[in-house]
Motif scaffolding. Structure first.
Motif, PDB file in Angstrom:
ATOM      1  N   ILE A 195       2.357   8.122  -9.952  1.00  0.00           N
ATOM      2  CA  ILE A 195       1.012   8.428  -9.459  1.00  0.00           C
ATOM      3  C   ILE A 195       0.798   9.932  -9.405  1.00  0.00           C
ATOM      4  CG2 ILE A 195      -0.533   8.254  -7.472  1.00  0.00           C
ATOM      5  CD1 ILE A 195       0.846   5.558  -6.851  1.00  0.00           C
ATOM      6  N   VAL A 196       1.796  10.663  -8.895  1.00  0.00           N
ATOM      7  CA  VAL A 196       1.691  12.122  -8.830  1.00  0.00           C
ATOM      8  C   VAL A 196       1.482  12.709 -10.224  1.00  0.00           C
ATOM      9  CG1 VAL A 196       2.994  14.240  -8.367  1.00  0.00           C
ATOM     10  CG2 VAL A 196       2.999  12.377  -6.694  1.00  0.00           C
ATOM     11  N   GLN A 197       2.173  12.182 -11.201  1.00  0.00           N
ATOM     12  CA  GLN A 197       2.025  12.676 -12.581  1.00  0.00           C
ATOM     13  C   GLN A 197       0.643  12.402 -13.141  1.00  0.00           C
ATOM     14  OE1 GLN A 197       5.336  10.622 -14.417  1.00  0.00           O
ATOM     15  NE2 GLN A 197       6.749  12.322 -14.051  1.00  0.00           N
ATOM     16  N   ARG A 198      -0.005  11.352 -12.638  1.00  0.00           N
ATOM     17  CA  ARG A 198      -1.344  10.998 -13.125  1.00  0.00           C
ATOM     18  C   ARG A 198      -2.448  11.477 -12.195  1.00  0.00           C
ATOM     19  NH1 ARG A 198      -1.768   6.898 -16.766  1.00  0.00           N
ATOM     20  NH2 ARG A 198      -3.852   7.760 -17.025  1.00  0.00           N
ATOM     21  N   LEU A 199      -2.091  12.246 -11.164  1.00  0.00           N
ATOM     22  CA  LEU A 199      -3.089  12.668 -10.170  1.00  0.00           C
ATOM     23  C   LEU A 199      -4.308  13.375 -10.769  1.00  0.00           C
ATOM     24  CD1 LEU A 199      -1.271  13.854  -6.920  1.00  0.00           C
ATOM     25  CD2 LEU A 199      -2.985  12.063  -7.155  1.00  0.00           C
ATOM     26  N   PRO A 200      -4.123  14.319 -11.705  1.00  0.00           N
ATOM     27  CA  PRO A 200      -5.313  14.966 -12.275  1.00  0.00           C
ATOM     28  C   PRO A 200      -6.280  13.954 -12.885  1.00  0.00           C
ATOM     29  CG  PRO A 200      -3.354  16.214 -12.818  1.00  0.00           C
ATOM     30  CD  PRO A 200      -2.879  14.925 -12.210  1.00  0.00           C
ATOM     31  N   TRP A 201      -5.738  12.994 -13.624  1.00  0.00           N
ATOM     32  CA  TRP A 201      -6.587  11.959 -14.241  1.00  0.00           C
ATOM     33  C   TRP A 201      -7.237  11.092 -13.168  1.00  0.00           C
ATOM     34  CZ3 TRP A 201      -6.174   6.575 -14.051  1.00  0.00           C
ATOM     35  CH2 TRP A 201      -7.043   5.881 -14.898  1.00  0.00           C
ATOM     36  N   ILE A 202      -6.458  10.681 -12.161  1.00  0.00           N
ATOM     37  CA  ILE A 202      -7.003   9.838 -11.092  1.00  0.00           C
ATOM     38  C   ILE A 202      -8.139  10.548 -10.369  1.00  0.00           C
ATOM     39  CG2 ILE A 202      -6.482   8.810  -8.836  1.00  0.00           C
ATOM     40  CD1 ILE A 202      -3.666   8.216  -9.926  1.00  0.00           C
ATOM     41  N   TYR A 207       0.854  -1.187   0.000  1.00  0.00           N
ATOM     42  CA  TYR A 207       0.000   0.000   0.000  1.00  0.00           C
ATOM     43  C   TYR A 207       0.885   1.230   0.000  1.00  0.00           C
ATOM     44  CZ  TYR A 207      -4.456  -2.320   1.051  1.00  0.00           C
ATOM     45  OH  TYR A 207      -5.594  -3.077   0.995  1.00  0.00           O
ATOM     46  N   LEU A 208       0.471   2.231  -0.741  1.00  0.00           N
ATOM     47  CA  LEU A 208       1.098   3.545  -0.689  1.00  0.00           C
ATOM     48  C   LEU A 208      -0.002   4.567  -0.460  1.00  0.00           C
ATOM     49  CD1 LEU A 208       3.571   3.424  -3.740  1.00  0.00           C
ATOM     50  CD2 LEU A 208       4.127   3.118  -1.313  1.00  0.00           C
ATOM     51  N   ARG A 209       0.359   5.682   0.139  1.00  0.00           N
ATOM     52  CA  ARG A 209      -0.580   6.789   0.292  1.00  0.00           C
ATOM     53  C   ARG A 209       0.027   8.004  -0.380  1.00  0.00           C
ATOM     54  NH1 ARG A 209      -5.235   7.631   2.818  1.00  0.00           N
ATOM     55  NH2 ARG A 209      -5.790   9.728   3.542  1.00  0.00           N
ATOM     56  N   VAL A 210      -0.637   8.483  -1.418  1.00  0.00           N
ATOM     57  CA  VAL A 210      -0.114   9.580  -2.225  1.00  0.00           C
ATOM     58  C   VAL A 210      -1.173  10.677  -2.296  1.00  0.00           C
ATOM     59  CG1 VAL A 210       0.845  10.259  -4.445  1.00  0.00           C
ATOM     60  CG2 VAL A 210       1.237   7.943  -3.578  1.00  0.00           C
ATOM     61  N   ALA A 211      -0.821  11.861  -1.841  1.00  0.00           N
ATOM     62  CA  ALA A 211      -1.737  13.015  -1.873  1.00  0.00           C
ATOM     63  C   ALA A 211      -3.079  12.687  -1.225  1.00  0.00           C
ATOM     64  CB  ALA A 211      -1.934  13.487  -3.304  1.00  0.00           C
ATOM     65  N   GLY A 212      -3.030  11.932  -0.135  1.00  0.00           N
ATOM     66  CA  GLY A 212      -4.252  11.592   0.581  1.00  0.00           C
ATOM     67  C   GLY A 212      -5.052  10.453  -0.011  1.00  0.00           C
ATOM     68  N   ILE A 213      -4.519   9.794  -1.038  1.00  0.00           N
ATOM     69  CA  ILE A 213      -5.221   8.694  -1.712  1.00  0.00           C
ATOM     70  C   ILE A 213      -4.510   7.383  -1.412  1.00  0.00           C
ATOM     71  CG2 ILE A 213      -5.906   7.722  -3.942  1.00  0.00           C
ATOM     72  CD1 ILE A 213      -6.034  10.576  -5.027  1.00  0.00           C
TER      73      ILE A 213
END
Length: 242
Positions: free
Chosen positions: A53-60, A7-13
């Motif tokens: 994941i950070v690079q895809r954050l807007p899409w996610i 598990y990872l937690r990135v930008a609260g996700i």
């Protein structure tokens, strides 16, 4: 073939990572809650995955927003022949006109509703919601009693309530655990998974490696149960009446 899970937690996700014998990374957002899953090549480390994941954050975030804002299935009309689920089984609604309070029972493949002729759909839905809550509350004490000695923590208090985006939650400080009333519609294995999941959070707050290791020890098939649960919508299922 999967080789490891994390598990990872990135930008609260919260992100579920599965390492595989593959060349390229794949990021997916799953209904109904917007769970994020990454299939990553074994050669990549956590930092590389976080960066992707950070690079895809807007899409996610767009995908998660679309899922959460999606039109829910229409409210149950509470009419004869309509489909309802109880503990993962599909039942057809049968109406028996009777004075007094609205009540429910299962009989064979039928969910039998005893209701006054002039009762409204809203009153029938409210009565069904209360029936589901009662069913869930009836199952939880035995499950908590089973798992508290295994996990080594006790739920000081537990409650049932309707939640829009979670199947359960807990407060580690007060040891108060909440369960989504919709769980009464799902297979009992799913309820047990949520009990173990939330109780494990009393030991570990985050969805990190320690949490995963604890869950693997307590309930080895927890991922399969989680996937079964997350494939189902939170609200009422829509079926044709053919």
């Amino acid at each position: 073939m999967s080789t490891a899970n994390a598990y990872l937690r990135v930008a609260g996700i919260d992100v579920d990572v599965v390492y595989k014998h593959i060349k390229n990374m794949h990021i997916a957002v799953y209904p109904p809650l917007g769970r994020v899953r990454v299939a990553a090549p074994e050669r990549l480390d956590d930092d590389a995955i976080r960066l992707a994941i950070v690079q895809r954050l807007p899409w996610i975030k767009r995908q998660r927003e679309q899922l959460r804002n999606a039109v829910r299935q229409s409210e149950r009309e509470m009419i004869v022949g309509e489909s309802h689920f109880v503990w993962g089984r599909r039942y057809r609604l049968q109406l028996i006109l009777a004075p007094g309070r609205i009540r429910f029972e299962t009989s064979g493949s039928k969910l039998v509703m005893h209701a006054p002729e002039d009762s409204t759909a809203e009153a029938r839905r409210d009565a069904l919601d209360k029936w589901y809550r009662h069913a869930l509350k009836s199952e939880l004490p035995a499950l908590l009693a089973k798992w508290e000695p295994v996990i080594g923590r006790k739920a000081a208090k537990w409650s049932v309530r309707r939640m829009k985006t979670k199947w359960g939650s807990c407060n580690r400080e007060s040891a108060h655990v909440w369960f989504n009333a919709e769980l009464a519609k799902k297979h009992p294995n799913c309820l047990e998974y949520i009990v173990v999941h939330e109780m494990t959070h009393l030991l570990e707050r985050n969805h990190n490696e320690r949490f995963t290791e604890l869950m693997d020890g307590f309930l080895p098939d927890w991922r399969a149960r989680r996937d079964d649960l997350n494939q189902a919508p939170l609200r009422d299922e829509t079926w044709s009446l053919k």
